[in-house]
Enzyme design. Structure first.
Site, PDB file in Angstrom:
ATOM      1  N   GLU A 128     -28.158  -4.915  -6.500  1.00  0.00           N
ATOM      2  CA  GLU A 128     -29.277  -5.342  -7.349  1.00  0.00           C
ATOM      3  C   GLU A 128     -29.754  -4.226  -8.258  1.00  0.00           C
ATOM      4  O   GLU A 128     -30.122  -4.458  -9.546  1.00  0.00           O
ATOM      5  CB  GLU A 128     -30.101  -5.990  -6.553  1.00  0.00           C
ATOM      6  N   GLN A 129     -29.552  -3.087  -7.807  1.00  0.00           N
ATOM      7  CA  GLN A 129     -30.322  -1.854  -8.349  1.00  0.00           C
ATOM      8  C   GLN A 129     -29.184  -1.756  -9.818  1.00  0.00           C
ATOM      9  O   GLN A 129     -29.872  -1.452 -10.704  1.00  0.00           O
ATOM     10  CB  GLN A 129     -29.722  -0.875  -7.474  1.00  0.00           C
ATOM     11  N   VAL A 157     -34.778  -2.950  -2.933  1.00  0.00           N
ATOM     12  CA  VAL A 157     -33.359  -3.525  -3.777  1.00  0.00           C
ATOM     13  C   VAL A 157     -32.133  -3.103  -2.970  1.00  0.00           C
ATOM     14  O   VAL A 157     -32.249  -1.989  -2.753  1.00  0.00           O
ATOM     15  CB  VAL A 157     -33.325  -3.244  -5.287  1.00  0.00           C
ATOM     16  N   SER A 158     -31.126  -3.891  -3.324  1.00  0.00           N
ATOM     17  CA  SER A 158     -29.970  -3.176  -2.697  1.00  0.00           C
ATOM     18  C   SER A 158     -29.266  -2.667  -3.567  1.00  0.00           C
ATOM     19  O   SER A 158     -29.664  -2.791  -4.750  1.00  0.00           O
ATOM     20  CB  SER A 158     -29.175  -4.577  -2.175  1.00  0.00           C
ATOM     21  N   THR A 159     -28.074  -2.024  -3.445  1.00  0.00           N
ATOM     22  CA  THR A 159     -27.417  -1.358  -4.438  1.00  0.00           C
ATOM     23  C   THR A 159     -26.930  -2.136  -5.439  1.00  0.00           C
ATOM     24  O   THR A 159     -27.142  -1.486  -6.824  1.00  0.00           O
ATOM     25  CB  THR A 159     -26.176  -0.590  -3.698  1.00  0.00           C
TER      26      THR A 159
END
Ligand SMILES: [Zn+2]
Length: 530
Positions: A15-16, A11-13
């Site tokens: 999305e996180q 997951v990207s930042t």
């Protein structure tokens, strides 16, 4: 013998922050897939809060390490979606190449990838989609960012010597000076302005000496970073986006006066060779991006020659090799015209593009229906989970009233689990909804990209141009005066069409009639590994 797999989740930042359960959801779906395939799961690699545009991701590196050490023992690398793997085409190609080297095949839970020509084509196309999607996103963001900069705000990461994370009373993003960093940088800039530090190299050396001595930074300042400091008017209190022609009095704290900044610029001009004027923005030179001199391996850059009445843009080798027939430099127009001719030359044949498009379209029609069904199914599951959530909340209240704390804890644990499931299910549902809405427009652009890349390139802005170059030539381009343009690798979608061409030539012995139905190849290709 039972086959083996490693799982990769990411997951990207952003999305996180938005959807915490996404990583678990991916992992669960991957594990279920492995069980269905009867594969042994060797290891799960989890990437938390890392962008797909970089190759130096910690978990990915571990994964590559692992498969290299266990060469021959790992059959598959499984991801939930291809864009988990890489959103950038060149990175996608690089990682895939390394996996293949170790005998590992890439598999996706949600997409059909296999080593048939159709599978390869599919994979290439998906990578193009991901890249296009990402570029599109960054374009959309910049509209809002542009507005912010026009108001004097700075919605980008803080330059060296500044701190992120502040907002003014109108909630606009501003940067504040970071102590003590700003003091060293201020001193260096002022010393450079009055000539105590004479060259950009002196400037950089001075800063790095203070870093060594006072430890105000973990890493030394790189060459490009030192130039960024010297040329950035942000330090004098301005918000500036040269590519968009925006220069605005900024709302962030200034480090030096405008006078000092101007003196720095004057000294930089004196310093650079009189013939070439350094351009802070390269919007004039799209081919500066990943274009290398075949003779020396150094970058090809753009510059301006100043004539009597006008400035002439041209490209040149960083090391000064001959790029023109007799001259070192080559005019921008000539160089770009040669690029256009080269792209036309490597473009796949039209009839294969048609075939390819038909295959893709067929595939996506099926895929969209599948996704739509998934969304419906997810909706149903979400509703069921919500009902159970309500029931449990009632039960917890009841247990509380009756003073039955054991029951209460039991129900609360169940509620936790259900809420987690709900979150994962909602994430999956959203993913599928986005894919459905995206396909149409993205597909159209990708078709154009395959059929007429040059038209898109000529009409696009600098960002679009660079994106297209990266898509066509993920590893970059090479050039010298004798051979002209060349590259070691062309975009996977293009090369998959070539594979399709070969496949067709092979088949043509059996099926020689023209107007072959592409849909049937697609079906055959897809089923073959199930
Ligand atoms: Zn050279």
């Amino acid at each position: 013998m039972q086959q083996t797999a490693v799982i990769y989740t990411r997951v990207s930042t952003e999305e996180q922050a938005k959807e915490g359960a996404s990583l678990e959801a991916q992992e669960r779906l991957c594990k279920e897939y492995c069980i269905r395939q009867n594969w042994i799961i060797l290891k799960v690699f989890r990437e938390d809060g890392v962008s797909g545009g970089k190759i130096d991701r910690p978990a990915l590196q571990k994964l590559l390490d692992y498969v290299s050490k266990n060469k021959g023992k790992v059959n598959f690398c499984l991801v939930h979606k291809i864009d988990r793997f890489a959103r950038d085409l060149s990175i996608h190609a690089q990682i895939k190449g390394r996996l293949i080297k170790y005998g590992v095949e890439l598999k996706s839970v949600t997409e059909d990838i296999n080593n048939t020509p159709t599978g390869k084509a599919m994979e290439g196309m998906l990578a193009v989609f991901s890249e296009y999607y990402r570029n599109n996103l960054s374009c959309e963001v910049s509209k809002g960012q542009r507005e912010r900069v026009l108001q004097g705000y700075w919605p980008f990461p803080a330059p060296i010597g500044y701190l992120n994370g502040f907002r003014d009373s109108f909630n606009g993003p501003i940067k504040k000076l970071k102590k003590p960093d700003c003091e060293y940088i201020k001193k260096a800039l002022e010393d450079f302005a009055i000539g105590i530090l004479q060259t950009p190299a002196d400037f950089r050396r001075y800063l790095n000496e203070t870093i060594k001595k006072y430890k105000w930074r973990k890493t030394p300042i790189a060459k490009q970073q030192s130039f960024n400091i010297l040329y950035n008017i942000f330090y004098a209190g301005y918000a500036c986006l040269p590519s968009l022609g925006i220069l605005q009095k900024g709302k962030s704290e200034s480090m030096i006066s405008l006078e000092t900044f101007q003196k720095v610029q004057d000294r930089l001009k004196e310093n650079s060779r009189k013939k070439y004027k350094r351009m802070p923005v390269n919007e004039t030179f799209p081919l500066k991006e990943k274009c290398y001199c075949l003779d020396c391996g150094y970058k090809i850059t753009g510059a301006y020659a100043t004539g009597r009445s006008a400035k002439y843009p041209f490209y040149r080798c960083d090391r000064g090799c001959k790029l023109g027939k007799r001259t070192k430099s080559i005019s921008k127009d000539d160089f770009e015209e040669m690029f256009v001719i080269y792209v036309e030359k490597v473009k796949p044949q039209k009839r294969y593009i048609k075939l390819f498009n038909a295959v893709i379209l067929d595939y996506y029609n099926k895929k969209i229906n599948e996704k739509k069904n998934n969304v419906k199914e997810a909706e149903f599951k979400v509703n069921t989970l919500k009902e159970r959530q309500e029931q449990l909340i009632d039960l917890i209240t009841e247990a509380k009233q009756k003073g039955n704390s054991q029951r209460k804890v039991l129900y609360e644990n169940k509620l936790d689990q259900i809420e987690n499931d709900l979150l994962s299910m909602q994430t999956v549902k959203k993913d599928d909804e986005i894919s459905v809405s995206e396909f149409g427009t993205v597909l159209e652009t990708c078709k154009q990209l395959l059929e007429n890349p040059i038209a898109l390139w000529k009409n696009g802005d600098i960002y679009r141009k660079i994106a297209i170059q990266n898509m066509l030539f993920p590893i970059g381009l090479q050039y010298n005066a004798k051979i002209g343009f060349g590259t070691t690798e062309i975009n996977v979608a293009y090369s998959s069409i070539k594979a399709l061409e070969d496949h067709q030539t092979e088949k043509s012995n059996l099926v020689s009639r023209p107007g072959l139905e592409p849909g049937t190849i697609c079906l055959r290709g897809k089923r073959s590994t199930d």
